[in-house]
Design an enzyme around this catalytic site. Structure first.
Site, PDB file in Angstrom:
ATOM      1  CB  ILE A  91      -0.927  -0.019   1.240  1.00  0.00           C
ATOM      2  CG1 ILE A  91      -1.935  -1.179   1.134  1.00  0.00           C
ATOM      3  CG2 ILE A  91      -1.649   1.311   1.423  1.00  0.00           C
ATOM      4  CD1 ILE A  91      -2.692  -1.507   2.427  1.00  0.00           C
ATOM      5  CE1 TYR A 122      -1.818  -5.586  11.639  1.00  0.00           C
ATOM      6  CE2 TYR A 122      -4.163  -6.099  11.436  1.00  0.00           C
ATOM      7  CZ  TYR A 122      -3.022  -5.486  10.948  1.00  0.00           C
ATOM      8  OH  TYR A 122      -3.079  -4.757   9.774  1.00  0.00           O
TER       9      TYR A 122
HETATM   10  P1  NAD Z   1       3.583  -4.814   3.201  1.00  0.00           P
HETATM   11  O1  NAD Z   1       4.169  -5.908   4.013  1.00  0.00           O
HETATM   12  O2  NAD Z   1       3.652  -4.873   1.729  1.00  0.00           O
HETATM   13  O3  NAD Z   1       4.166  -3.409   3.672  1.00  0.00           O
HETATM   14  C1  NAD Z   1       4.476  -3.131   5.014  1.00  0.00           C
HETATM   15  C2  NAD Z   1       5.559  -2.093   5.026  1.00  0.00           C
HETATM   16  O4  NAD Z   1       5.885  -1.768   6.379  1.00  0.00           O
HETATM   17  C3  NAD Z   1       6.847  -2.573   4.364  1.00  0.00           C
HETATM   18  O5  NAD Z   1       7.378  -1.525   3.600  1.00  0.00           O
HETATM   19  C4  NAD Z   1       7.775  -2.858   5.541  1.00  0.00           C
HETATM   20  O6  NAD Z   1       9.125  -2.688   5.215  1.00  0.00           O
HETATM   21  C5  NAD Z   1       7.306  -1.799   6.518  1.00  0.00           C
HETATM   22  N1  NAD Z   1       7.659  -2.112   7.892  1.00  0.00           N
HETATM   23  C6  NAD Z   1       7.256  -3.153   8.660  1.00  0.00           C
HETATM   24  N2  NAD Z   1       7.827  -3.099   9.871  1.00  0.00           N
HETATM   25  C7  NAD Z   1       8.604  -1.980   9.872  1.00  0.00           C
HETATM   26  C8  NAD Z   1       9.452  -1.362  10.829  1.00  0.00           C
HETATM   27  N3  NAD Z   1       9.601  -1.884  12.042  1.00  0.00           N
HETATM   28  N4  NAD Z   1      10.088  -0.229  10.468  1.00  0.00           N
HETATM   29  C9  NAD Z   1       9.945   0.314   9.238  1.00  0.00           C
HETATM   30  N5  NAD Z   1       9.157  -0.224   8.304  1.00  0.00           N
HETATM   31  C10 NAD Z   1       8.501  -1.348   8.611  1.00  0.00           C
HETATM   32  O7  NAD Z   1       2.042  -4.729   3.661  1.00  0.00           O
HETATM   33  P2  NAD Z   1       0.879  -3.683   3.321  1.00  0.00           P
HETATM   34  O8  NAD Z   1      -0.335  -4.489   3.149  1.00  0.00           O
HETATM   35  O9  NAD Z   1       1.276  -2.731   2.279  1.00  0.00           O
HETATM   36  O10 NAD Z   1       0.770  -2.959   4.746  1.00  0.00           O
HETATM   37  C11 NAD Z   1       0.726  -1.537   4.883  1.00  0.00           C
HETATM   38  C12 NAD Z   1      -0.116  -1.211   6.095  1.00  0.00           C
HETATM   39  O11 NAD Z   1      -1.476  -1.610   5.853  1.00  0.00           O
HETATM   40  C13 NAD Z   1       0.312  -1.946   7.368  1.00  0.00           C
HETATM   41  O12 NAD Z   1       0.259  -1.046   8.463  1.00  0.00           O
HETATM   42  C14 NAD Z   1      -0.746  -3.025   7.514  1.00  0.00           C
HETATM   43  O13 NAD Z   1      -0.927  -3.421   8.853  1.00  0.00           O
HETATM   44  C15 NAD Z   1      -1.963  -2.323   6.956  1.00  0.00           C
HETATM   45  N6  NAD Z   1      -3.024  -3.230   6.517  1.00  0.00           N
HETATM   46  C16 NAD Z   1      -2.815  -4.095   5.480  1.00  0.00           C
HETATM   47  C17 NAD Z   1      -3.847  -4.952   5.097  1.00  0.00           C
HETATM   48  C18 NAD Z   1      -3.677  -5.941   3.961  1.00  0.00           C
HETATM   49  O14 NAD Z   1      -4.515  -6.831   3.823  1.00  0.00           O
HETATM   50  N7  NAD Z   1      -2.666  -5.840   3.136  1.00  0.00           N
HETATM   51  C19 NAD Z   1      -5.070  -4.923   5.761  1.00  0.00           C
HETATM   52  C20 NAD Z   1      -5.238  -4.022   6.811  1.00  0.00           C
HETATM   53  C21 NAD Z   1      -4.213  -3.172   7.181  1.00  0.00           C
END
Ligand code: NAD
Length: 249
Positions: free
Chosen positions: A18, A150
Site C-alpha cells: 500500500i 494486531y
Molecule cells: P507490506 O508488508 O507490503 O508493507 C508493510 C511495510 O511496512 C513494508 O514496507 C515494511 O518494510 C514496513 N515495515 C514493517 N515493519 C517496519 C518497521 N519496524 N520499520 C519500518 N518499516 C517497517 O504490507 P501492506 O499491506 O502494504 O501494509 C501496509 C499497512 O497496511 C500496514 O500497516 C498493515 O498493517 C496495513 N493493513 C494491510 C492490510 C492488507 O490486507 N494488506 C489490511 C489491513 C491493514
C-alpha cells in the site's frame, strides 16, 4: 492537473504494498515523496522504480532515533512537509493463548509506538494546513480470528488519530485513518499461510468480502490521495474503510 503539486509527502513503509502504491501515485500527482523502509536494497530498488525524485530513507519505526534522523533529512532537503502517512506495519496471527510477550511487544513497537513517536517527531515540521494519515485496519473494528494483538495495536492508532485531529486544530492539520480490508500485498504472505494455501485463503476471503475479491494496493493509494489532497479538505478525524464492504459482512 496534478493534485499534490509542490507538496512534500513522507510515507513510512513506502517500499512495499500500500505504501509503495501510494508513493507512486503521490509522485505522479506532483508531490516530492520520501519513502522509508527497513532494507536498503529494497528501498533503493523502489526509489529507482518510481523515479520522479523519490527519496529513500532506511530505518526501523520501532527505533525512535530513526524518526529524528528522518526529521533531519526532511528539514535539510525540503525544510518542511505537507503530508505524513504512518503506514508501516506488521502482522502475525496468533490465538491469544499462544501470544508471547515478544510477539506482543513487536506488534506494539512497530504498529503503535512507531506511529505515536513518528507523529510526535514529525508533526512540528508539517506546514499549517497539512495532513496526517495513519494506516489502521479493518481488524480494529471487526473481530477476526487470531487478530487480537494486531487488532489492539491498530485500534490504538485510530484512537491516537482522533485525538490528534483535535490537538492539532490550532495548526489546521487534518488527521485521518485509512482502514484497509484484505489487500493483495506481501503482508498476506506473513499471516502464517503457506504459498500453497494462499489461493485457498484468497478464495475464502473473496467469499466474505461483498466486493467478491481482495483489494489492490492502488485502490488504497487512491483513497489516501483523497484524504491527502484538496478533495478531502473538509475531511478530518474519519476512519475511511476501504475494504470492499467487509466491515458489514
Ligand atoms: P507490506 O508488508 O507490503 O508493507 C508493510 C511495510 O511496512 C513494508 O514496507 C515494511 O518494510 C514496513 N515495515 C514493517 N515493519 C517496519 C518497521 N519496524 N520499520 C519500518 N518499516 C517497517 O504490507 P501492506 O499491506 O502494504 O501494509 C501496509 C499497512 O497496511 C500496514 O500497516 C498493515 O498493517 C496495513 N493493513 C494491510 C492490510 C492488507 O490486507 N494488506 C489490511 C489491513 C491493514
Amino acid at each position: 492537473m496534478q493534485h499534490l503539486k509542490d507538496k512534500v509527502a513522507v510515507i513510512t513503509g513506502g517500499n512495499s504494498g500500500i505504501g509503495k502504491a501510494t508513493a507512486r501515485l503521490f509522485a505522479k500527482e506532483g508531490a516530492q515523496v520520501v519513502i522509508t523502509g527497513r532494507r536498503q536494497d529494497v528501498v533503493d530498488q523502489v526509489v529507482d522504480e518510481i523515479g520522479n525524485g523519490v527519496v529513500g530513507v532506511v530505518g526501523d519505526v520501532a527505533d525512535l532515533e530513526h524518526h529524528q534522523r528522518l526529521a533531519e533529512i526532511v528539514t535539510r532537503r525540503f525544510g518542511n512537509l505537507d503530508i505524513y502517512m504512518a503506514n508501516a506495519g506488521i502482522i502475525n496471527l496468533t490465538a491469544s493463548a499462544n501470544v508471547t510477550p515478544e510477539d506482543y511487544d513487536r506488534h506494539f513497537a512497530t504498529n503503535t509506538r512507531g506511529v505515536f513517536f513518528g507523529v510526535q517527531t514529525i508533526e512540528p515540521l508539517i506546514r499549517d494546513g497539512g495532513n496526517i494519515i495513519v494506516t489502521s485496519s479493518l481488524a480494529a473494528t471487526k473481530v477476526l480470528p487470531d487478530h487480537t494483538v494486531y487488532a489492539g495495536s491498530k485500534a490504538a492508532i485510530a484512537a491516537f488519530a482522533k485525538n490528534w485531529a483535535i490537538e492539532f486544530k490550532p495548526r489546521k492539520i487534518r488527521v485521518n485513518i485509512l482502514s484497509p480490508g484484505p489487500v493483495d500485498t506481501a503482508i498476506l504472505g506473513k499471516l502464517g499461510v503457506s504459498d500453497a494455501d494462499r489461493p485457498v485463503l484468497e478464495r475464502h476471503l473473496a467469499t466474505i468480502i461483498p466486493a467478491g475479491r481482495l483489494g489492490q494496493p492502488e485502490e488504497l493509494a487512491h483513497a489516501a490521495l483523497f484524504l491527502a489532497s484538496e478533495a478531502g479538505s473538509f475531511v478530518n478525524g474519519v476512519e475511511l474503510h476501504v475494504d470492499g464492504g467487509m466491515t458489514l459482512a
